[in-house]
Design a protein around this motif. Structure first.
Motif, PDB file in Angstrom:
ATOM      1  N   VAL A 177      -9.739  -1.458 -68.358  1.00 43.92           N
ATOM      2  CA  VAL A 177      -9.433  -2.637 -69.183  1.00 43.92           C
ATOM      3  C   VAL A 177      -8.656  -3.663 -68.365  1.00 43.92           C
ATOM      4  O   VAL A 177      -8.811  -4.872 -68.556  1.00 43.92           O
ATOM      5  N   THR A 178      -7.841  -3.215 -67.439  1.00 44.89           N
ATOM      6  CA  THR A 178      -7.047  -4.128 -66.614  1.00 44.89           C
ATOM      7  C   THR A 178      -7.907  -4.889 -65.605  1.00 44.89           C
ATOM      8  O   THR A 178      -7.613  -6.039 -65.279  1.00 44.89           O
ATOM      9  N   ALA A 179      -8.969  -4.292 -65.120  1.00 41.42           N
ATOM     10  CA  ALA A 179      -9.776  -4.888 -64.049  1.00 41.42           C
ATOM     11  C   ALA A 179     -10.387  -6.251 -64.374  1.00 41.42           C
ATOM     12  O   ALA A 179     -10.427  -7.117 -63.496  1.00 41.42           O
ATOM     13  N   PRO A 180     -10.865  -6.538 -65.590  1.00 39.78           N
ATOM     14  CA  PRO A 180     -11.458  -7.872 -65.839  1.00 39.78           C
ATOM     15  C   PRO A 180     -10.453  -9.015 -65.892  1.00 39.78           C
ATOM     16  O   PRO A 180     -10.858 -10.175 -65.820  1.00 39.78           O
ATOM     17  N   GLY A 181      -9.174  -8.736 -66.006  1.00 39.33           N
ATOM     18  CA  GLY A 181      -8.171  -9.797 -66.088  1.00 39.33           C
ATOM     19  C   GLY A 181      -8.225 -10.779 -64.925  1.00 39.33           C
ATOM     20  O   GLY A 181      -8.335 -11.996 -65.129  1.00 39.33           O
ATOM     21  N   PRO A 182      -8.167 -10.309 -63.686  1.00 39.03           N
ATOM     22  CA  PRO A 182      -8.259 -11.243 -62.556  1.00 39.03           C
ATOM     23  C   PRO A 182      -9.607 -11.950 -62.475  1.00 39.03           C
ATOM     24  O   PRO A 182      -9.679 -13.096 -62.033  1.00 39.03           O
ATOM     25  N   VAL A 183     -10.664 -11.276 -62.908  1.00 34.16           N
ATOM     26  CA  VAL A 183     -11.985 -11.916 -62.883  1.00 34.16           C
ATOM     27  C   VAL A 183     -11.999 -13.107 -63.834  1.00 34.16           C
ATOM     28  O   VAL A 183     -12.502 -14.184 -63.497  1.00 34.16           O
ATOM     29  N   VAL A 184     -11.444 -12.919 -65.022  1.00 32.39           N
ATOM     30  CA  VAL A 184     -11.363 -14.022 -65.996  1.00 32.39           C
ATOM     31  C   VAL A 184     -10.535 -15.157 -65.428  1.00 32.39           C
ATOM     32  O   VAL A 184     -10.908 -16.335 -65.542  1.00 32.39           O
ATOM     33  N   LEU A 185      -9.442 -14.828 -64.785  1.00 36.39           N
ATOM     34  CA  LEU A 185      -8.569 -15.862 -64.235  1.00 36.39           C
ATOM     35  C   LEU A 185      -9.250 -16.637 -63.110  1.00 36.39           C
ATOM     36  O   LEU A 185      -9.227 -17.874 -63.086  1.00 36.39           O
ATOM     37  N   VAL A 186      -9.904 -15.932 -62.191  1.00 36.15           N
ATOM     38  CA  VAL A 186     -10.556 -16.604 -61.066  1.00 36.15           C
ATOM     39  C   VAL A 186     -11.759 -17.413 -61.535  1.00 36.15           C
ATOM     40  O   VAL A 186     -11.935 -18.576 -61.151  1.00 36.15           O
ATOM     41  N   LEU A 187     -12.585 -16.804 -62.364  1.00 34.67           N
ATOM     42  CA  LEU A 187     -13.764 -17.536 -62.837  1.00 34.67           C
ATOM     43  C   LEU A 187     -13.388 -18.673 -63.775  1.00 34.67           C
ATOM     44  O   LEU A 187     -14.014 -19.732 -63.751  1.00 34.67           O
ATOM     45  N   GLY A 188     -12.370 -18.448 -64.588  1.00 28.51           N
ATOM     46  CA  GLY A 188     -11.933 -19.506 -65.503  1.00 28.51           C
ATOM     47  C   GLY A 188     -11.367 -20.708 -64.773  1.00 28.51           C
ATOM     48  O   GLY A 188     -11.665 -21.855 -65.119  1.00 28.51           O
ATOM     49  N   THR A 189     -10.579 -20.462 -63.744  1.00 27.72           N
ATOM     50  CA  THR A 189      -9.999 -21.584 -62.996  1.00 27.72           C
ATOM     51  C   THR A 189     -11.005 -22.186 -62.030  1.00 27.72           C
ATOM     52  O   THR A 189     -10.963 -23.375 -61.751  1.00 27.72           O
TER      53      THR A 189
END
Length: 134
Positions: A49-61
């Motif tokens: 569950v923790t792993a998608p957090g940085p992906v959302v942040l990088v792709l979102g920004t």
């Protein structure tokens, strides 16, 4: 003068580590599933569950701030994307803590190596010779 290519590569390296470390944690927790049971399962799910957090942040920004939040201030858009990533981190952290602080699983009951253990029969021809030399 700032070299933006170098800064971008460092950012990509940090983001990759932010995704790979929880995935490595999930693999380690998965190796302990048989011994730790429910606790290892909670820790493994928490890491996943923790792993998608940085992906959302990088792709979102990187891709979506100006398109998704066209009418909003960029700082507000960044705050929303960071908040979504933080929800992933917090949910994973709670699951990891639940696995680490939970009561240990009861050890499994010992089982016979075979489901049916037939008694060994000693036939007369297998018996050692007695005192009379038989």
């Amino acid at each position: 003068m700032t070299d933006y290519r170098t800064v971008g590569l460092v950012h990509l390296f940090i983001a990759a580590l932010s995704v790979l470390v929880p995935l490595a944690g999930a693999v380690v927790a998965g190796t302990f599933l048989r011994r730790r049971g429910r606790n290892a399962r909670l820790a493994m799910i928490g890491c996943l569950v923790t792993a998608p957090g940085p992906v959302v942040l990088v792709l979102g920004t990187g891709f979506g701030l100006d398109t998704v939040f066209a009418g909003a201030d960029p700082l507000v858009a960044l705050t929303v994307v960071s908040g979504i990533a933080t929800l992933f981190h917090l949910a994973g952290f709670v699951l990891i803590l639940a696995g680490a602080l939970g009561a240990p699983a009861a050890p499994a009951a010992l089982q016979a190596p075979y489901p049916y253990a037939a008694p060994f029969h000693v036939y007369p021809t297998d018996a050692p010779p007695g005192p009379q030399g038989h």
